[in-house]
Design an enzyme around this catalytic site. Sequence first.
Site, PDB file in Angstrom:
ATOM      1  N   LYS A 171     -63.676 -23.793  28.665  1.00 55.63           N
ATOM      2  CA  LYS A 171     -63.278 -24.672  27.405  1.00 55.63           C
ATOM      3  C   LYS A 171     -63.802 -25.615  27.705  1.00 55.63           C
ATOM      4  CE  LYS A 171     -60.646 -21.494  25.509  1.00 55.63           C
ATOM      5  NZ  LYS A 171     -59.999 -20.431  25.791  1.00 55.63           N
TER       6      LYS A 171
HETATM    7  C1  LIG Z   1     -59.904 -18.592  25.906  1.00 57.89           C
HETATM    8  C2  LIG Z   1     -60.585 -17.428  26.845  1.00 57.89           C
HETATM    9  C3  LIG Z   1     -61.025 -17.215  26.621  1.00 57.89           C
HETATM   10  C4  LIG Z   1     -61.148 -16.212  25.014  1.00 57.89           C
HETATM   11  O1  LIG Z   1     -62.527 -17.171  24.826  1.00 57.89           O
HETATM   12  P1  LIG Z   1     -62.511 -16.700  23.442  1.00 57.89           P
HETATM   13  O2  LIG Z   1     -63.253 -18.584  23.100  1.00 57.89           O
HETATM   14  O3  LIG Z   1     -61.233 -17.713  22.088  1.00 57.89           O
HETATM   15  O4  LIG Z   1     -62.587 -15.901  22.788  1.00 57.89           O
HETATM   16  C5  LIG Z   1     -61.147 -16.075  27.686  1.00 57.89           C
HETATM   17  N1  LIG Z   1     -61.192 -16.709  28.654  1.00 57.89           N
HETATM   18  C6  LIG Z   1     -60.625 -17.980  29.509  1.00 57.89           C
HETATM   19  C7  LIG Z   1     -60.094 -17.654  30.832  1.00 57.89           C
HETATM   20  C8  LIG Z   1     -60.182 -18.879  28.553  1.00 57.89           C
HETATM   21  O5  LIG Z   1     -59.393 -19.298  29.048  1.00 57.89           O
END
Ligand SMILES: *Cc1c(COP(=O)(O)O)cnc(C)c1O
Length: 494
Positions: free
Chosen positions: A112
């Site tokens: 993120k």
């Molecule tokens: C947010 C997240 C996901 C999922 O990603 P999306 O974009 O919501 O599909 C997978 N793994 C981790 C560690 C995350 O923080």
Amino acid sequence: MNYISTRDKSIKATAAQAISQGISVEGGLFVPDTFPVLNEKDFAEIAKLDYVGRAKYILKNFLNDFTEEEVDYCVKGAYTGSFDNEQPAPISLVGKNANILELWHGPTCAFKDLALQLLPYLLTTSAKKVSNGKKIVILVATSGDTGKAALEGFCDVEDTEILVFYPSDGVSPMQKLQMDSQKGENVHVCAIKGNFDDAQTGVKKIFTDNSVKKVLEENNMQFSSANSINWGRLAPQIVYYISAYCDMLSRGEDLKDGFNIVVPTGNFGNILAAYYAKKMGVPVNKLICASNANNVLTDFINTGKYDRNRSFFTTISPSMDILISSNLERMLFELSENNDKAVAKMQNDLSESGTFTVSQEIKTKMNELFWGGCCDDKATLETIKELFQEYGYLCDTHTAVAMNVYKQYVETTGDDRATVIASTASPYKFANSVLSAVSDKKSDSEFDTVRLLSEETKTEIPDPIKALENAQVRFKEICEKEDMLESVYKALGI
Ligand SMILES: *Cc1c(COP(=O)(O)O)cnc(C)c1O
């Protein structure tokens, strides 16, 4: 290029409007009406640049009402000094074909960061253009990682307030501590009694409530979103897939038959960005959508019926514990060839009955692009163990779901061409589960667990995790899911 809404494509916006609003007025999501297509020359050019240069080259296409200087300012601010070794998205090659794209070298140790280090710059630059001096209020619903990454990105950013809601029993202890100890004058954190979908639904409701909007306007404030419904979250994610392709090319990899991308998926944002990279000319063969026990997307890809009426499981990959994948809406818009009415109907069916079914035509198209698979917690842990024993590579629980589904894909289809696997979090964010997979040792203390993991695997503890041990807990509020709005007003002093 304009941005249009997935539920009413007559609604048009510039990049600055789309980013500062977050979501369209009628509840649809903003998407570009055309995508730039890159050719071999572009990729060769991009391959020569560092990450900042790559991001600029790609993102300026999407930031249609930003000046070159503004794009430069945003991208440099986001990716300079905030990632290990100035390398936001390095690849670790495991075995012959598995290119593990490590997206967790930023300040909160999850992918993120790649978007949320940039979003505050995009948002404040956008707001200056369109929202005449209003304070931006960011509301976030998080399954763990978005919340912390958004808090870190927006911490003490002028003219913004940020409020994060997370499910009180739905995040890992490390994720909880990361959020509850967040510094900054403009940050607010609240746990809710409910799951991630409750938090997300609650935030969306507050967002689209006109009476709330009015109250904010009277106070010279305006909502925006740091969730992946905001285009400003998605665009930066396209960059690292293109960057990975360029890195593989630079390494001399033969990619004329294309390569596959595996993404551990929750809200469908990260895999959607991979699809957009394909649309822009990256030779992606299959997009492999990996889910945990909350396998609503696996079923959808295999049957064409999306059905959220099922048990919700709390798993060891909590950032994927989601039954309503909000970015699927953008994919449906693509698959239906921009049929806004059809998308609006499907989303309406979803909110009324919890299900919708796509036409045979859409299903066929979806299966040409995507392959879906899932695995449970036990298989996740076994995958962590296997990967570590066989290759000495330590991965987190989310990445392990992707690796497991990747293996299923190769076994089922025999397709063993080069593959990029999105590695979405540091193993140290989920140290308890990861340690239990690779060792018999354990501890009740979170930080002893972290140290044990480091000793047992001879891997390094990321600095942001180390620093948490002495962090002060600032936020302890838990609210009912019905009381989220009250909590928002309280935080804003309204
Ligand atoms: C947010 C997240 C996901 C999922 O990603 P999306 O974009 O919501 O599909 C997978 N793994 C981790 C560690 C995350 O923080």
